[in-house]
Design an enzyme around this catalytic site. Structure first.
Site, short mmCIF file in Angstrom:
data_model
loop_
_atom_site.label_atom_id
_atom_site.label_comp_id
_atom_site.label_asym_id
_atom_site.label_seq_id
_atom_site.Cartn_x
_atom_site.Cartn_y
_atom_site.Cartn_z
N ASP A 130 13.01 41.19 -37.78
CA ASP A 130 13.88 41.45 -38.93
C ASP A 130 13.22 42.52 -39.79
O ASP A 130 12.04 42.41 -40.13
CB ASP A 130 14.06 40.19 -39.78
CG ASP A 130 14.95 39.16 -39.07
OD1 ASP A 130 15.52 39.51 -38.02
OD2 ASP A 130 15.05 38.03 -39.57
N ASP A 164 27.52 34.70 -34.39
CA ASP A 164 26.83 33.56 -35.01
C ASP A 164 27.76 32.36 -34.96
O ASP A 164 28.86 32.40 -35.50
CB ASP A 164 26.48 33.89 -36.47
CG ASP A 164 25.44 35.00 -36.57
OD1 ASP A 164 24.73 35.24 -35.57
OD2 ASP A 164 25.33 35.62 -37.65
#
Lengths: 201, 271
Positions: B22, B141
């Site tokens: 990330d 997701d």
């Protein structure tokens, strides 16, 4: 000068990153005169065979490429375009190599093939040695992304790979070489292969 | 590697191990603990580290919040592309074709598209037509809501009501080249991937499925391949905290019959 043929057909940039890493001097070009006078030529390519051939024709590059006498490396679609025809939208290709590029037949395998697969070459000796694979162990992994494949042709196939079928993962006819995988994305083995191409006489 | 396949011994496509980083404002966030790295926040150093350990691909999720920070993305993507020679994907906040173009030009091999695809499914189609399906990863997701798998967007904050399996099939039809499937129920838990979800999705689509969310142990990766039928696994914490190196994980999986790309020593040319 090394020329990377820029025919607006996908990702050329990673080839450039790898060539820079190898400290090679190169230019991107689609100009027929520049390509015709290059010291070696790389034809990269992702995208469709039809669009790529249309683009090469529009730029006046098809005959220039066919007539090259310097080392030539076709990558991925660049290998497929060397053959006579591709089943992809039934596209006539450059015809430097005999044979037809086909789509993977339906099977339990996923298409496209995406990922790392083994490349097995014929060792050979001396003049028959596949110089592109110098220093690279037989069966090394290279990164593939493709839905169409080149056939095995005894006088052309330098290396083969198995996915659904056995196909040519590297081919050669005189100064024309082609690889189905992406050497620019295949780690150290890929860099070595590109380096070997730059060292070809 | 050779494996038994339908009674035959065949060389096969390796399953992929993909560390995920990330990034915000050009720095890796969510701590990565390599004691010997002087700057554990530099995406280039970490990318290089994983490359050398044998990662098959890398995924970077840009979780940058501000427009100002967003300008740094192209810069680090370019530097990453110059230092690793395996494919990498960049995702996070991609909503337009010119953004995709810019990232590919900078050296990314693929982009992952999530919320923007849900808002405008035509975006997948446009991106696939413009740049090829091979560079379009549809990130989804998923969270279980009343015994159904539902799609969430905006980093899991917003519920869409979309059925995950139907959406993923639609994404494949629109031209996505791969599915990055994250179980929000498992993400960060380190109790293992949602194998049921994974298997359902893997059987439902022809394109490769990358499992994400829940890896805490080598065994979880093994299960994702064996039971979940994943083509690739994404993992963050197990690598970042140095619990395992990538080569240890690959060795373990190979010993359990999963085809893995293990390093073959390339002879460097004499200088």
């Amino acid at each position: 000068m090394i020329v990377v043929v820029d025919y607006k057909a996908g990702n050329l940039y990673n080839v450039a990153h790898a060539l820079r890493h190898l400290r090679a001097d190169f230019v991107f070009s689609a100009d027929p005169r520049t390509v015709a006078t290059a010291s070696r030529v790389i034809l990269p390519g992702v995208g469709s065979a039809r669009a790529a051939m249309d683009s090469l024709r529009e730029q006046g590059l098809t005959d220039v490429l066919r007539n090259l006498e310097v080392p030539f490396l076709g990558i991925c679609l660049g290998l497929q375009l060397l053959f006579e025809r591709s089943e992809e939208e039934d596209t006539p290709c450059l015809g430097v190599l005999k044979g037809v590029v086909r789509k993977f037949p339906k099977s339990e395998f996923k298409v496209p093939q995406i990922g790392w697969n083994n490349v097995c070459y014929k060792p050979g000796t001396d003049a028959r040695r596949p110089q592109l694979f110098d220093g690279i162990p037989d069966g090394s992994y290279f990164y593939f992304v493709h839905s169409y494949f080149a056939p095995l042709v005894p006088e052309l196939t330098v290396a083969s790979t198995e996915y659904v079928v056995s196909f040519s993962s590297a081919v050669r006819k005189e100064n024309f070489w082609g690889v189905q995988f992406h050497p620019e994305r295949s780690g150290e083995a890929g860099l070595r292969l590109l380096g070997n191409f730059l060292d070809l006489n | 590697m050779k494996v038994k396949y339908g009674g035959r011994s065949l060389l096969v496509l390796a399953r992929r191990i993909i560390p995920c980083l990330d990034v915000a404002g050009g720095r890796v966030v969510k701590g990565v603990h390599f004691l010997d790295l002087q700057d554990a926040g530099d995406p280039v150093l970490l990318a290089r580290r994983y490359y050398e350990e044998g990662a098959d691909e890398l995924v970077f999720l840009d979780i940058t919040a501000t427009v100002e920070e967003r300008k740094t993305v192209i810069d680090w993507v370019r530097r990453v592309a110059d230092s690793i020679f395996i494919p990498f994907t960049v995702g996070g906040g991609i909503t337009a074709l010119d953004q995709v173009q810019e990232l590919l030009r900078a050296g990314a091999d693929k982009v992952s598209i999530n919320s923007a695809a849900v808002r405008n499914p035509g975006f997948i189609d446009e991106a696939a037509r413009a740049f090829g399906s091979q560079c379009v990863v549809l990130a989804v997701d998923v969270k279980r809501v009343a015994a159904q798998w539902k799609v969430f967007v905006r980093g899991g904050r917003d519920k869409t009501g979309k059925d995950a399996l139907n959406w993923i099939r639609a994404g494949e039809d629109l031209g996505a080249g791969e599915i990055l499937l994250t179980s929000m129920d498992r993400d960060g838990t380190q109790v293992g991937y949602d194998l049921e979800l994974l298997e359902r999705v893997s059987q439902r689509v022809q394109i490769p499925v990358i499992a994400s969310g829940g890896a805490g142990d080598c065994r979880h990766l093994l299960e994702a391949f064996q039971q979940g039928k994943a083509d690739a696994v994404l993992a963050a914490s197990i690598f970042h905290y140095g619990r395992y190196t990538i080569s240890q994980v690959k060795k373990f999986l190979a010993e359990h019959g999963i085809p893995m790309r293990l390093e073959s020593p390339v002879v460097r040319p004499a200088v």
